[in-house]
Design an enzyme around this catalytic site. Structure first.
Site, short mmCIF file in Angstrom:
data_model
loop_
_atom_site.label_atom_id
_atom_site.label_comp_id
_atom_site.label_asym_id
_atom_site.label_seq_id
_atom_site.Cartn_x
_atom_site.Cartn_y
_atom_site.Cartn_z
CB SER A 30 -0.92 0.01 1.23
OG SER A 30 -0.16 -0.05 2.42
CG ASN A 117 -4.22 -4.95 12.76
OD1 ASN A 117 -3.62 -4.96 11.69
ND2 ASN A 117 -4.75 -6.04 13.29
CB THR A 162 -41.86 24.29 -9.20
OG1 THR A 162 -43.02 24.71 -9.94
CG2 THR A 162 -41.68 25.19 -7.99
CG HIS A 163 -42.72 20.46 -11.63
ND1 HIS A 163 -42.68 19.12 -11.28
CD2 HIS A 163 -43.53 21.06 -10.71
CE1 HIS A 163 -43.43 18.92 -10.21
NE2 HIS A 163 -43.95 20.08 -9.84
CB SER A 284 -15.90 24.74 -30.28
OG SER A 284 -16.00 23.78 -31.32
CE LYS A 290 -21.02 25.74 -28.34
NZ LYS A 290 -20.75 24.31 -28.48
CG ASN A 292 -18.19 24.85 -25.20
OD1 ASN A 292 -19.28 25.17 -25.65
ND2 ASN A 292 -17.23 24.36 -25.96
CD GLU A 297 -20.40 21.53 -20.08
OE1 GLU A 297 -19.41 20.97 -20.58
OE2 GLU A 297 -21.21 22.21 -20.75
CD GLN A 329 -2.97 -2.75 1.46
OE1 GLN A 329 -2.30 -3.21 2.38
NE2 GLN A 329 -2.74 -3.05 0.18
CE LYS A 332 -4.31 3.07 5.18
NZ LYS A 332 -5.05 1.77 5.21
#
Length: 472
Positions: A30, A117, A162-163, A284, A290, A292, A297, A329, A332
């Protein structure tokens, strides 16, 4: 003549007579990721050694040599001078091996009354405390940015949805303050997780505790823990502290994703509520016009990665009996990755909030759609004509249908048309149909009225930006 088999596993001495398989040397170590715990590992080892000497378990002279050797190792790692070995598996054995090279035989006394441990879980809890504190600071910065922008736009009117349909007018400041509350709850969850993390497993040893007369209260206090853990098996067998942290990160990432989804929408040609500068957008390769919102995103996309870390952790622990299993292990890497990811996402979001340019004209244009003051008309009928709200709702719906058929707003609908639906409507109704009136009228606690928003901003400054500790 030495009876040590030169081909044996060097870590485990006489019990193992042959070296591990090549694939075992790839899957087992590890050190490739837990090297990050070296500061915590050395700090816990120094405290453990000091306790052993204090309790008379090792000699004071041995403790002094151990302390000096560990300080030297930390300096070597800080400077990038120590080369880690995968044959030594993890950060614990790499540090111990180097300590033996530096001070010789006393290095072997450091591991008295402990196991890898309890050593590993102690290191992780120490790391988590620091990580939570750092993340809390970055979320605070985001809240501050949101509060500052909300203060600028306490009166800037925009459509509430809403919606994803135009619902009622709100202010942009009120909208931003909703995210201040979300991120405040994230900080509260992190504070609670930190509190439950801040207990010391050191001294639980492999699983059963130790026969040596150790002082766990001393090591806990020296390392800044609130107290020692209560049960030695739970100390090394539990991973819910990591699961809880990953849930906190996942919930935070979801909130970030929601805000960045809105930023993406608001930037689009369909909305044009805001604009982002070159600093947080890309172009772009084929379409020169463009711009973006890639930063927004990407934050939205990385949410799946963080939630995936939580899922991986929960699936890993779900079928494990007591106590330590090598499966653990795998705790992490998702922890490190999730914390790094949300730190980056919070910083990017803070940058975008500070960077964005608000376009009030774009917001206002949307308010000509969807009849956003219809509820104000219904409320007027209740107040002024004494009509029960459910009846007022039906009357308003018929008036909205008239306006829709005429292709105009409620404000532009003539009084005679309204009175054809209900003759109790008078000229005074037009005073409540303007979005500005609608917003100013929502003065209930937590509402969108500009003065109410300013009051909320002041409360938020006290709750989230003062130096008062966050209560989990």
């Amino acid at each position: 003549m030495s009876d040590q088999n030169p081909g044996a596993n060097k870590m485990w001495g006489g019990r193992f007579t042959t070296a591990p398989a090549d694939v075992m040397r790839k899957i087992n170590p590890s050190i490739g990721f837990d090297y990050r715990l070296y500061r915590q590992d050395i700090a816990a080892s120094k405290t453990h050694a000091a306790m052993l000497a204090r309790q008379g378990i090792i000699a004071g002279a041995d403790n002094e040599r151990i302390q000096a050797g560990l300080d030297q190792i930390r300096g070597e790692i800080d400077r990038g001078e120590l080369q880690f070995s995968i044959d030594l598996e993890d950060i614990h054995m790499n540090v111990e091996s180097r300590l033996k090279e530096i001070i010789g035989e006393p290095a072997g006394r450091l591991h008295t009354a402990r196991s890898r441990n309890d050593q590993a879980v102690t290191d992780v809890r120490l790391w988590m405390r620091d990580a939570i504190d750092a993340l809390d600071g970055t979320i605070r910065d985001l809240q501050q940015a949101l509060i500052e922008r909300a203060s600028e736009h306490a009166e800037t009117i925009m459509p509430g949805f809403t919606h994803m349909q135009v619902a009622q007018p709100v202010t942009f400041g009120h909208h931003l303050m909703a995210y201040v509350e979300m991120f405040g709850r994230d900080r509260e969850r992190l504070a609670g997780a930190r509190q439950r993390t801040n207990v010391s497993p050191l001294g639980a040893a492999a699983l059963a505790g130790t026969a040596f007369p150790i002082d766990r209260q001393f090591t806990a206090a020296e390392l800044g823990f609130a107290r020692p853990t209560e049960n030695s098996m739970d100390s090394v067998g539990a991973r819910d502290h990591i699961c809880e942290l990953l849930f906190c990160c996942s919930m935070l990432a979801v909130h970030l994703s929601r805000l960045n989804e809105e930023i993406t929408l608001w930037c689009s040609d369909g909305f044009r509520f805001i604009a982002l500068s070159d600093a947080f957008t890309t172009g772009s390769s084929i379409m020169p016009q463009k711009r973006n919102p890639d930063a927004a995103e990407l934050v939205r996309g990385k949410t799946g990665r963080v939630v995936g870390s939580l899922t991986a952790m929960l699936v890993m622990v779900k079928g494990l009996p007591m106590t330590f299993m090598k499966d653990m292990q795998e705790d992490k890497e998702p922890m490190f990755d999730a914390l790094e990811t949300v730190e980056l996402c919070v910083a990017a979001t803070t940058g975008m909030v500070r960077d964005l340019t608000v376009r009030p004209e774009g917001m206002r244009a949307f308010l000509d759609r969807g009849f956003p003051t219809a509820t104000d008309l219904a409320d007027w009928l209740v107040r002024e004509a004494g009509i029960p709200f459910r009846d007022a709702h039906h009357i308003t719906a018929r008036i909205v249908a008239l306006a829709e058929a005429k292709g105009c707003t409620l404000q532009a609908l003539d009084l005679d048309a309204m009175r054809s639906v209900d003759p109790r409507i008078g000229e005074a109704v037009f005073a409540v149909l303007a979005p500005e009136h609608s917003v100013r009228s929502r003065r209930s606690y937590g509402g969108t009225a500009p003065d109410t928003v300013r009051e909320a901003i002041e409360r938020a400054k006290q709750r989230w930006l003062s130096n008062k500790p966050i209560q989990g």
